[in-house]
Write a protein that holds these residues in place. Structure first.
Motif, PDB file in Angstrom:
ATOM      1  N   GLY A   1     -33.863 -41.832 -43.235  1.00 40.21           N
ATOM      2  CA  GLY A   1     -32.955 -41.607 -42.117  1.00 40.21           C
ATOM      3  C   GLY A   1     -33.385 -40.513 -41.168  1.00 40.21           C
ATOM      4  O   GLY A   1     -32.865 -40.421 -40.052  1.00 40.21           O
ATOM      5  N   GLU A   2     -34.326 -39.658 -41.580  1.00 38.29           N
ATOM      6  CA  GLU A   2     -34.729 -38.520 -40.753  1.00 38.29           C
ATOM      7  C   GLU A   2     -35.827 -38.839 -39.739  1.00 38.29           C
ATOM      8  O   GLU A   2     -36.146 -38.012 -38.888  1.00 38.29           O
ATOM      9  N   VAL A   3     -36.412 -40.015 -39.810  1.00 33.35           N
ATOM     10  CA  VAL A   3     -37.562 -40.348 -38.971  1.00 33.35           C
ATOM     11  C   VAL A   3     -37.144 -40.614 -37.521  1.00 33.35           C
ATOM     12  O   VAL A   3     -36.215 -41.399 -37.280  1.00 33.35           O
ATOM     13  N   PRO A   4     -37.784 -39.982 -36.542  1.00 33.33           N
ATOM     14  CA  PRO A   4     -37.503 -40.302 -35.139  1.00 33.33           C
ATOM     15  C   PRO A   4     -37.841 -41.767 -34.871  1.00 33.33           C
ATOM     16  O   PRO A   4     -38.911 -42.248 -35.256  1.00 33.33           O
ATOM     17  N   ILE A   5     -36.930 -42.479 -34.216  1.00 31.67           N
ATOM     18  CA  ILE A   5     -37.154 -43.897 -33.943  1.00 31.67           C
ATOM     19  C   ILE A   5     -37.806 -44.062 -32.577  1.00 31.67           C
ATOM     20  O   ILE A   5     -37.318 -43.540 -31.560  1.00 31.67           O
ATOM     21  N   LEU A   6     -38.913 -44.801 -32.552  1.00 32.03           N
ATOM     22  CA  LEU A   6     -39.725 -44.975 -31.353  1.00 32.03           C
ATOM     23  C   LEU A   6     -39.447 -46.331 -30.713  1.00 32.03           C
ATOM     24  O   LEU A   6     -39.148 -47.299 -31.417  1.00 32.03           O
ATOM     25  N   PRO A   7     -39.576 -46.433 -29.385  1.00 30.01           N
ATOM     26  CA  PRO A   7     -39.327 -47.703 -28.702  1.00 30.01           C
ATOM     27  C   PRO A   7     -40.526 -48.644 -28.808  1.00 30.01           C
ATOM     28  O   PRO A   7     -41.622 -48.322 -28.349  1.00 30.01           O
ATOM     29  N   LYS A   8     -40.295 -49.786 -29.395  1.00 31.13           N
ATOM     30  CA  LYS A   8     -41.368 -50.776 -29.538  1.00 31.13           C
ATOM     31  C   LYS A   8     -41.910 -51.195 -28.179  1.00 31.13           C
ATOM     32  O   LYS A   8     -43.127 -51.320 -27.989  1.00 31.13           O
ATOM     33  N   HIS A   9     -41.030 -51.396 -27.209  1.00 25.55           N
ATOM     34  CA  HIS A   9     -41.464 -51.908 -25.912  1.00 25.55           C
ATOM     35  C   HIS A   9     -42.349 -50.910 -25.171  1.00 25.55           C
ATOM     36  O   HIS A   9     -43.120 -51.305 -24.297  1.00 25.55           O
ATOM     37  N   TYR A  10     -42.264 -49.622 -25.517  1.00 29.28           N
ATOM     38  CA  TYR A  10     -43.116 -48.623 -24.876  1.00 29.28           C
ATOM     39  C   TYR A  10     -44.468 -48.533 -25.559  1.00 29.28           C
ATOM     40  O   TYR A  10     -45.504 -48.453 -24.895  1.00 29.28           O
ATOM     41  N   TRP A  11     -44.476 -48.551 -26.883  1.00 28.91           N
ATOM     42  CA  TRP A  11     -45.699 -48.255 -27.620  1.00 28.91           C
ATOM     43  C   TRP A  11     -46.573 -49.474 -27.929  1.00 28.91           C
ATOM     44  O   TRP A  11     -47.764 -49.324 -28.192  1.00 28.91           O
ATOM     45  N   GLU A  12     -46.034 -50.671 -27.897  1.00 28.93           N
ATOM     46  CA  GLU A  12     -46.807 -51.809 -28.401  1.00 28.93           C
ATOM     47  C   GLU A  12     -48.047 -52.115 -27.553  1.00 28.93           C
ATOM     48  O   GLU A  12     -48.984 -52.745 -28.051  1.00 28.93           O
TER      49      GLU A  12
ATOM     50  N   PRO B   1     -51.671 -38.983 -41.824  1.00 27.01           N
ATOM     51  CA  PRO B   1     -51.662 -39.445 -43.219  1.00 27.01           C
ATOM     52  C   PRO B   1     -50.381 -39.085 -43.971  1.00 27.01           C
ATOM     53  O   PRO B   1     -50.004 -39.757 -44.931  1.00 27.01           O
ATOM     54  N   PHE B   2     -49.714 -38.030 -43.520  1.00 29.49           N
ATOM     55  CA  PHE B   2     -48.464 -37.610 -44.124  1.00 29.49           C
ATOM     56  C   PHE B   2     -47.478 -38.762 -44.254  1.00 29.49           C
ATOM     57  O   PHE B   2     -46.801 -38.921 -45.275  1.00 29.49           O
ATOM     58  N   TYR B   3     -47.396 -39.599 -43.218  1.00 30.92           N
ATOM     59  CA  TYR B   3     -46.392 -40.666 -43.221  1.00 30.92           C
ATOM     60  C   TYR B   3     -46.687 -41.717 -44.280  1.00 30.92           C
ATOM     61  O   TYR B   3     -45.770 -42.256 -44.908  1.00 30.92           O
ATOM     62  N   ARG B   4     -47.959 -42.029 -44.486  1.00 30.44           N
ATOM     63  CA  ARG B   4     -48.302 -43.010 -45.520  1.00 30.44           C
ATOM     64  C   ARG B   4     -47.905 -42.516 -46.899  1.00 30.44           C
ATOM     65  O   ARG B   4     -47.386 -43.261 -47.724  1.00 30.44           O
ATOM     66  N   ALA B   5     -48.158 -41.230 -47.140  1.00 31.70           N
ATOM     67  CA  ALA B   5     -47.835 -40.675 -48.457  1.00 31.70           C
ATOM     68  C   ALA B   5     -46.330 -40.486 -48.623  1.00 31.70           C
ATOM     69  O   ALA B   5     -45.759 -40.819 -49.663  1.00 31.70           O
ATOM     70  N   TYR B   6     -45.688 -39.980 -47.595  1.00 27.21           N
ATOM     71  CA  TYR B   6     -44.271 -39.613 -47.693  1.00 27.21           C
ATOM     72  C   TYR B   6     -43.382 -40.841 -47.856  1.00 27.21           C
ATOM     73  O   TYR B   6     -42.358 -40.793 -48.545  1.00 27.21           O
ATOM     74  N   TYR B   7     -43.785 -41.949 -47.233  1.00 33.60           N
ATOM     75  CA  TYR B   7     -42.966 -43.162 -47.273  1.00 33.60           C
ATOM     76  C   TYR B   7     -43.643 -44.286 -48.044  1.00 33.60           C
ATOM     77  O   TYR B   7     -43.371 -45.466 -47.825  1.00 33.60           O
ATOM     78  N   ALA B   8     -44.491 -43.903 -48.982  1.00 33.50           N
ATOM     79  CA  ALA B   8     -45.204 -44.903 -49.777  1.00 33.50           C
ATOM     80  C   ALA B   8     -44.255 -45.729 -50.632  1.00 33.50           C
ATOM     81  O   ALA B   8     -44.577 -46.864 -51.016  1.00 33.50           O
ATOM     82  N   GLY B   9     -43.089 -45.182 -50.955  1.00 38.56           N
ATOM     83  CA  GLY B   9     -42.154 -45.891 -51.826  1.00 38.56           C
ATOM     84  C   GLY B   9     -41.398 -47.023 -51.161  1.00 38.56           C
ATOM     85  O   GLY B   9     -40.667 -47.761 -51.833  1.00 38.56           O
ATOM     86  N   ILE B  10     -41.566 -47.201 -49.847  1.00 36.12           N
ATOM     87  CA  ILE B  10     -40.899 -48.316 -49.154  1.00 36.12           C
ATOM     88  C   ILE B  10     -41.701 -49.586 -49.407  1.00 36.12           C
ATOM     89  O   ILE B  10     -42.878 -49.676 -49.051  1.00 36.12           O
ATOM     90  N   SER B  11     -41.069 -50.569 -50.035  1.00 37.00           N
ATOM     91  CA  SER B  11     -41.779 -51.814 -50.334  1.00 37.00           C
ATOM     92  C   SER B  11     -41.594 -52.865 -49.246  1.00 37.00           C
ATOM     93  O   SER B  11     -42.445 -53.736 -49.071  1.00 37.00           O
TER      94      SER B  11
ATOM     95  N   ASP C   1     -34.084 -39.537 -31.260  1.00 33.97           N
ATOM     96  CA  ASP C   1     -32.985 -39.644 -32.210  1.00 33.97           C
ATOM     97  C   ASP C   1     -33.504 -40.244 -33.507  1.00 33.97           C
ATOM     98  O   ASP C   1     -34.499 -40.991 -33.516  1.00 33.97           O
ATOM     99  N   SER C   2     -32.822 -39.954 -34.597  1.00 31.31           N
ATOM    100  CA  SER C   2     -33.119 -40.566 -35.890  1.00 31.31           C
ATOM    101  C   SER C   2     -31.889 -41.341 -36.358  1.00 31.31           C
ATOM    102  O   SER C   2     -30.803 -41.250 -35.762  1.00 31.31           O
ATOM    103  N   LEU C   3     -32.037 -42.087 -37.424  1.00 33.35           N
ATOM    104  CA  LEU C   3     -30.929 -42.882 -37.937  1.00 33.35           C
ATOM    105  C   LEU C   3     -29.782 -41.997 -38.405  1.00 33.35           C
ATOM    106  O   LEU C   3     -28.613 -42.352 -38.266  1.00 33.35           O
ATOM    107  N   THR C   4     -30.117 -40.837 -38.957  1.00 35.30           N
ATOM    108  CA  THR C   4     -29.101 -39.919 -39.468  1.00 35.30           C
ATOM    109  C   THR C   4     -29.375 -38.507 -38.973  1.00 35.30           C
ATOM    110  O   THR C   4     -30.466 -38.203 -38.492  1.00 35.30           O
ATOM    111  N   GLU C   5     -28.376 -37.644 -39.138  1.00 39.20           N
ATOM    112  CA  GLU C   5     -28.488 -36.240 -38.770  1.00 39.20           C
ATOM    113  C   GLU C   5     -28.159 -35.386 -39.982  1.00 39.20           C
ATOM    114  O   GLU C   5     -27.137 -35.595 -40.645  1.00 39.20           O
ATOM    115  N   LYS C   6     -29.011 -34.420 -40.285  1.00 40.89           N
ATOM    116  CA  LYS C   6     -28.803 -33.554 -41.443  1.00 40.89           C
ATOM    117  C   LYS C   6     -27.763 -32.486 -41.141  1.00 40.89           C
ATOM    118  O   LYS C   6     -27.795 -31.853 -40.087  1.00 40.89           O
ATOM    119  N   SER C   7     -26.851 -32.285 -42.074  1.00 43.00           N
ATOM    120  CA  SER C   7     -25.884 -31.201 -41.979  1.00 43.00           C
ATOM    121  C   SER C   7     -26.549 -29.903 -42.407  1.00 43.00           C
ATOM    122  O   SER C   7     -27.191 -29.839 -43.456  1.00 43.00           O
TER     123      SER C   7
END
Length: 583
Positions: A177-188, A140-150, A76-82
């Motif tokens: 909002g489109e990013v799939p949210i991953l479980p911290k407890h699984y991946w850490e 690398p896509f994620y670093r470039a695509y979300y570089a504007g998040i401070s 799931d992601s935070l939002t769903e695109k219409s």
């Protein structure tokens, strides 16, 4: 909760159920379902689909490995695109969205009952961990695509805030909002950077039920899916099981479909569409075949030249090679006249540059006038065309003149430069069926003294070579949405030209294009977005980075008569996730 210091309580933006890129939301706060879904659709049934090649990983977020088809269904992601608005999103994991007018930050309040498939709650820490993991260890896509998040911070266990350094990037709040949210407890405690067939945990409507490595994977609808009653999900995800069976040959896959080995097929080959969908199951109605019109921008499918190779670094050379592709003959003789020639990187949309620039567009182009080809201002680009009879002597003469201007001349039927180097290159393919499209162009290149060879490799090798830019020429495409934005950096920007795994296959390093990409990302409204996309289109066209091929504004689909679907289809998607099995 402590309010951000920059906002007093009276200044805090009101909670919203969705966000739009430009304009208003179509659906009100009390909407119950998307217009293209049927909330009364029955649940149940098993569906078999096809995959191509193989897979060796359930991790689609890294550049290593080949991901399993359908793996996105577990998240799931935070939002769903219409899918019937140009770019609007509504809450999925998020029950409330807070966005100030200047879009300098965004906050998401998570659904109280949001759960991962193992029962653990989805919390703000999972959102923060996801973005940290993807930007630090993902492709690398994620670093470039979300570089504007401070900054990203939790304001409570269920409220997360994103702050943006790039306040002019109006798209950033939506793509977060489109990013799939991953479980911290699984991946850490796992190595995220390595492909793995360990079954991951997600919070989406499906879970991985079983798999046969490289051959098939089955997803089961999660009966305890927390989000099944959300407005954005009503009438969707109706199948109990979805299995992908893998085929390494497209011809074998088509025959398997006709034999009933799987249930639904989307066809991409015009010859197969015209001649292969015949026989008893079609005659008696057991298999239904139809074209479904769509309003999606077609983008650009093309022969893509790797300008990192010296032979393709000259604009004149790239322009000359386009004369070797006889689209009209190809369309008539190979494609049953099914396709439309692509001239634009935004084909089938209002963003395509199909007329001379308007005064408003000239204002956008004027600052880079000295950095772009003069034709940008004076001509409408059109790919080389013929009458379709296969006689292209005039085309070849034009091509040889351009090659001579670039320092290449025929010497006893062989094209050479002043250093005596011959002009030869390789066309890398992953689908054997494309040989018939490439072979006629190779024959035309031979008449120009150029040697081109086809190399067909398997899916894994093809993906790895693309990630490393280890090719001379490929057949691929650049898809476009109705609201272009950050992904344009991934396609054309200098910052991604040397970034392993990026989609800047061409290797473009052009300050004028960098400028226009940033202009698109910062577009203040829909009108300016369209104008700026047209400006970029012109500059890409006249730099002759690709040999344009063709497009189709319809889905070609066939399916066994076991499905039902809503009366209304989405404008910008096929909507297969809204179908159901007939009782």
């Amino acid at each position: 909760m402590t309010l951000p210091s920059a906002y007093a309580a009276s200044e805090m933006p009101a909670a919203s159920h969705g966000i739009a890129m430009h304009g208003d939301l179509k659906y009100p706060p009390d909407f119950t379902h998307f217009d293209y879904s049927n909330p009364e659709a029955p649940k149940g049934g098993d569906v078999r689909l096809s995959g191509f090649g193989t897979f060796d990983s359930f991790n689609p977020f890294i550049i290593k490995g080949t991901e399993a088809s359908g793996i996105g269904m577990i998240y799931d992601s935070l939002t769903e695109k219409s899918q019937d608005e140009p770019f609007s999103e509504y809450g999925r994991l998020a029950k409330a969205i807070y966005l100030p007018e200047d879009r300098s930050w965004i906050e998401f309040e998570l659904q109280d009952n949001a759960r991962f498939s193992d029962g653990e709650p989805v919390q703000a820490d999972d959102v923060i961990y996801t973005f940290k993991l993807l930007r630090e260890q993902g492709a690398p896509f994620y670093r470039a695509y979300y570089a504007g998040i401070s900054d990203i911070k939790a304001l409570s266990p269920t409220r997360v805030r994103f702050e943006f350094g790039e306040t002019d990037n109006k798209e950033l709040p939506l793509i977060v909002g489109e990013v799939p949210i991953l479980p911290k407890h699984y991946w850490e405690n796992r190595d995220f950077t390595k492909p793995s067939l360990d079954i991951p945990i997600g919070s989406g409507p499906y879970v991985v039920e079983s798999f046969d490595a490289g051959r098939s994977v089955t997803y089961k609808r999660n009966p305890d899916y927390w989000g099944q009653d959300l407005p954005v999900n009503h009438g969707r995800f109706n199948f109990d099981r979805i299995t992908y069976d893998y085929y390494r040959d497209t011809t074998v896959a088509l025959e398997a479909f006709k034999a009933g080995e799987y249930d639904f097929r989307q066809e991409y080959t015009s010859k197969d569409w015209a001649t292969g969908y015949t026989g008893a199951p079609f005659d008696d109605g057991r298999i239904i075949k139809k074209s479904v019109h769509n309003e999606n921008p077609a983008g650009m499918q093309a022969f893509i030249m790797n300008t990192r190779r010296p032979m393709f670094s000259n604009t004149r050379v790239r322009e000359a090679l386009a004369y070797a592709f006889d689209f009209e003959w190809t369309n008539q003789n190979l494609f049953y006249s099914a396709y439309t020639r692509s001239n634009s990187f935004f084909s089938n949309s209002e963003m395509a540059a199909t007329a001379l620039p308007t005064p408003e567009e000239l204002e956008i182009l004027e600052p880079i006038r000295d950095q772009v080809p003069p034709q940008v201002f004076t001509e409408v680009y059109k790919a080389p065309s013929t009458n379709g009879d296969g006689q292209i002597r005039g085309q070849l003469r034009t091509a040889l003149r351009l090659l001579k201007e670039a320092g290449w001349e025929l010497d006893n039927g062989v094209l050479k430069n002043k250093q005596g180097d011959t002009f030869d290159f390789e066309i890398l393919l992953v689908q054997k069926g494309f040989e018939r499209v490439v072979a006629p162009m190779i024959r035309n290149l031979e008449r120009m003294g150029i040697t081109a060879r086809i190399r067909i490799v398997d899916v894994s090798q093809y993906i790895n070579r693309l990630r490393q830019f280890d090719f001379d020429m490929i057949v691929s495409g650049f898809g476009q949405s109705n609201s272009p934005g950050n992904e344009q950096r991934e396609y054309w920007h200098s910052s991604t030209a040397d970034q392993v795994g990026s989609r800047n296959y061409i290797g473009i390093k052009n300050p004028a294009i960098d400028y226009l990409v940033e202009q698109i990302i910062q577009a203040p409204d829909r009108e300016q977005l369209v104008l700026r996309c047209r400006a970029l289109d012109r500059v890409l066209q006249w730099n002759h980075y690709v040999i344009p091929q063709y497009h189709l504004s319809a889905y070609r689909i066939a399916y066994w008569d076991k499905f039902a679907m809503p009366e209304r289809s989405p404008l910008y998607d096929l909507g297969f996730d809204t179908w159901w099995i007939k009782p």
